[in-house]
Design an enzyme around this catalytic site. Structure first.
Site, short mmCIF file in Angstrom:
data_model
loop_
_atom_site.label_atom_id
_atom_site.label_comp_id
_atom_site.label_asym_id
_atom_site.label_seq_id
_atom_site.Cartn_x
_atom_site.Cartn_y
_atom_site.Cartn_z
N SER A 9 8.49 0.33 -21.43
CA SER A 9 9.44 0.57 -22.51
C SER A 9 8.67 0.84 -23.80
O SER A 9 7.44 0.85 -23.83
CB SER A 9 10.36 -0.64 -22.70
OG SER A 9 9.60 -1.77 -23.13
N LYS A 10 9.43 1.02 -24.89
CA LYS A 10 8.82 1.34 -26.18
C LYS A 10 7.81 0.28 -26.61
O LYS A 10 6.81 0.59 -27.25
CB LYS A 10 9.90 1.48 -27.25
CG LYS A 10 10.77 2.72 -27.11
CD LYS A 10 11.79 2.77 -28.23
CE LYS A 10 12.72 3.98 -28.08
NZ LYS A 10 13.74 4.00 -29.14
N ARG A 11 8.07 -0.96 -26.28
CA ARG A 11 7.18 -2.02 -26.77
C ARG A 11 5.80 -1.97 -26.12
O ARG A 11 4.88 -2.64 -26.58
CB ARG A 11 7.82 -3.39 -26.55
CG ARG A 11 8.03 -3.79 -25.11
CD ARG A 11 8.83 -5.08 -25.01
NE ARG A 11 9.07 -5.46 -23.64
CZ ARG A 11 8.23 -6.13 -22.89
NH1 ARG A 11 7.06 -6.50 -23.39
NH2 ARG A 11 8.52 -6.46 -21.65
N HIS A 12 5.65 -1.17 -25.06
CA HIS A 12 4.33 -1.03 -24.44
C HIS A 12 3.50 0.06 -25.12
O HIS A 12 2.39 0.36 -24.70
CB HIS A 12 4.47 -0.70 -22.95
CG HIS A 12 5.05 -1.81 -22.14
ND1 HIS A 12 6.36 -1.83 -21.73
CD2 HIS A 12 4.50 -2.97 -21.69
CE1 HIS A 12 6.60 -2.94 -21.04
NE2 HIS A 12 5.48 -3.64 -21.01
N GLY A 13 4.04 0.66 -26.18
CA GLY A 13 3.32 1.74 -26.85
C GLY A 13 4.02 3.06 -26.61
O GLY A 13 5.24 3.11 -26.42
#
Length: 470
Positions: A237-241
């Site tokens: 997801s977005k939080r992984h970059g």
């Protein structure tokens, strides 16, 4: 039979990594078998679908080089056709009207969950004659007996009992079609022979097969691709970059490096790591895609990107590097030839952004040095080597790498110093940091005037440190 695959994103955001891999597998399968690859935009979610998202998807596909043979085709252009098929299902008895209230459905759900049953519609309106003029939805009349067999290319046979499926809604109260109907009609009308998509759709597949059977259609082959996980084991997801394809472009990745990385997420061919696009098409086998989820590893992607940067033609890398130089407010024509800079930097950079940042000093003067490098190499002891270098370089008539290299060697020998005691102060003086291509190439690219000016600047810096007792 001509093989026809499709990629069918919803335009509610960017083209993400998971979608790009699914598109790639579909594209490779079509290309390998001489088939057609169709791009379909599933934009029936009017509230969330945007033109910006459509453009982002098309931009990502173009950048990756996954050309489509047909499309983009838009579901919002086909509402009349979905209405025709819904009426066809009603007329054949494969669908019915339902006027169950939200309260009834919520109560039913609560009761089923209390009994630890799987929540599903109970068929309350199956045999009722609902007035078409009153508010209602239309449900597909799912078979009550038998099994649905999904002949999955990746997972082999998956068997689902019809009693586990309920009568899904195919048209909402407002008259709009639902996902499972539109997908079936599109795949039917577009002659899709192979549906390759994420395994988050596997619960939809038996429902869609039953609708296709009700329409007397030929069932396509299905292949459900496992999800991609972040390095923490959670779904990517977005939080992984960076998860947007275009974001990887902006961060300095090459499209073929990202394609190469994506094809290796869940598929392999022996120990081979680097594939050309032609090799991907030739060697890819959908049957050999792993059934388990794959983990996204940024370090591996960086390594692959470095291989592509290192082995590509400097002229092409220069074209791709140019906008990244522009992002740093640098006009590549105002300095050394960018192709020559690329040739000097190719072995050293993992991304084009990294290469651009490492090349700024060739085009822009600087007022400050990297602190650690200055502390280590621009000390009073470096004053003599720098003065000797300045004089020898000023007298140099041929400003070429081999002649520059000889000057540095001669100064080191004259002062009886190791090359590092001469070369490193010079490198920090001209580059502002301790990292650059070989010192002779670096000076050749900088030019004589700029080199001598920066040596003077470094000598002034050393003098300031001496006076400040640093």
């Amino acid at each position: 039979m001509t093989i026809r695959t499709r990629f069918a994103p919803s335009p509610t955001g960017y083209l993400h990594i998971g979608g790009a891999r699914t598109a790639l597998f579909s594209w490779l399968y079509a290309r390998k078998h001489g088939g057609k690859f169709v791009l379909r935009i599933e934009d029936t979610d009017i509230e969330r679908s945007t033109a910006e998202s459509v453009n982002a998807i098309l931009e990502g596909m173009t950048w990756l080089g996954m050309e489509y043979d047909e499309g983009p085709l838009y579901q919002t252009d086909r509402f009349e056709r979905y209405g025709e098929v819904t009426q066809q299902l009603l007329d054949s008895g494969h669908a019915y009207r339902c006027n169950c209230s939200k309260d009834r459905l919520e109560t039913l759900r609560e009761q089923q969950m209390a009994r630890k049953e799987k929540p599903r519609y109970d068929g309350h309106c199956r045999d009722k004659q609902i007035d078409p003029n009153e508010p209602h939805v239309i449900r597909f009349r799912n078979p009550l007996d038998g099994d649905v067999v999904v002949d999955d290319i990746i997972r082999d046979k998956v068997i689902i009992h019809n009693r586990e499926l309920d009568d899904l809604i195919i048209r909402r109260t407002d008259g709009s079609p639902t996902y499972n109907l539109t997908v079936v009609v599109d795949d039917l009308d577009m002659d899709i022979t192979h549906v390759i998509r994420g395994d988050d759709h596997i619960n939809n597949t038996p429902r869609q097969i039953n609708i296709l059977k009700a329409l007397g259609a030929e069932i396509p082959r299905y292949g459900h691709v496992p999800m991609i996980l972040g390095e923490d084991g959670a779904r990517l997801s977005k939080r992984h970059g960076a998860t947007s394809v275009v974001q990887y472009r902006d961060e300095g990745f090459l499209p073929e490096a990202l394609l190469n990385y994506l094809v290796r997420l869940g598929w392999s061919h022996g120990d081979q790591e680097v594939f050309t696009v032609d090799e991907m098409i030739e060697l890819f086998q959908l049957e050999n895609v792993n059934r388990s989820a794959s983990t996204f590893n940024t370090e591996k992607l960086l390594w692959l990107n470095q291989q592509y940067i290192k082995n590509d033609k400097p002229e092409r890398i220069a074209r791709l590097l140019s906008p990244h130089m522009g992002n740093l407010d640098i006009d590549p024509t105002e300095g050394p030839d960018l192709v020559d800079v690329v040739a000097a930097q190719q072995e050293r950079a993992s991304t084009l952004v990294e290469m651009a940042q490492a090349s700024v000093f060739f085009y822009k003067d600087f007022d400050e040095y990297e602190p650690k490098a200055a502390k280590a190499h621009l000390r009073p002891v470096a004053e003599t080597p720098l003065r000797e270098l300045k004089q020898a370089l000023a007298n140099l008539e041929t400003w070429q790498a081999d002649a520059i290299h000889q000057v540095v060697n001669d100064v080191a020998e004259k002062l009886e110093l190791k090359m590092g005691k001469v070369g490193m102060p010079l490198r920090v003086a001209v580059a502002g940091c301790a990292a650059s291509p070989s010192i002779d190439i670096t000076l050749q690219l900088l030019g004589k005037e700029k080199t001598l000016r920066r040596i003077d600047q470094a000598l002034a810096f050393i003098e300031q440190r001496k006076q400040a007792n640093l």
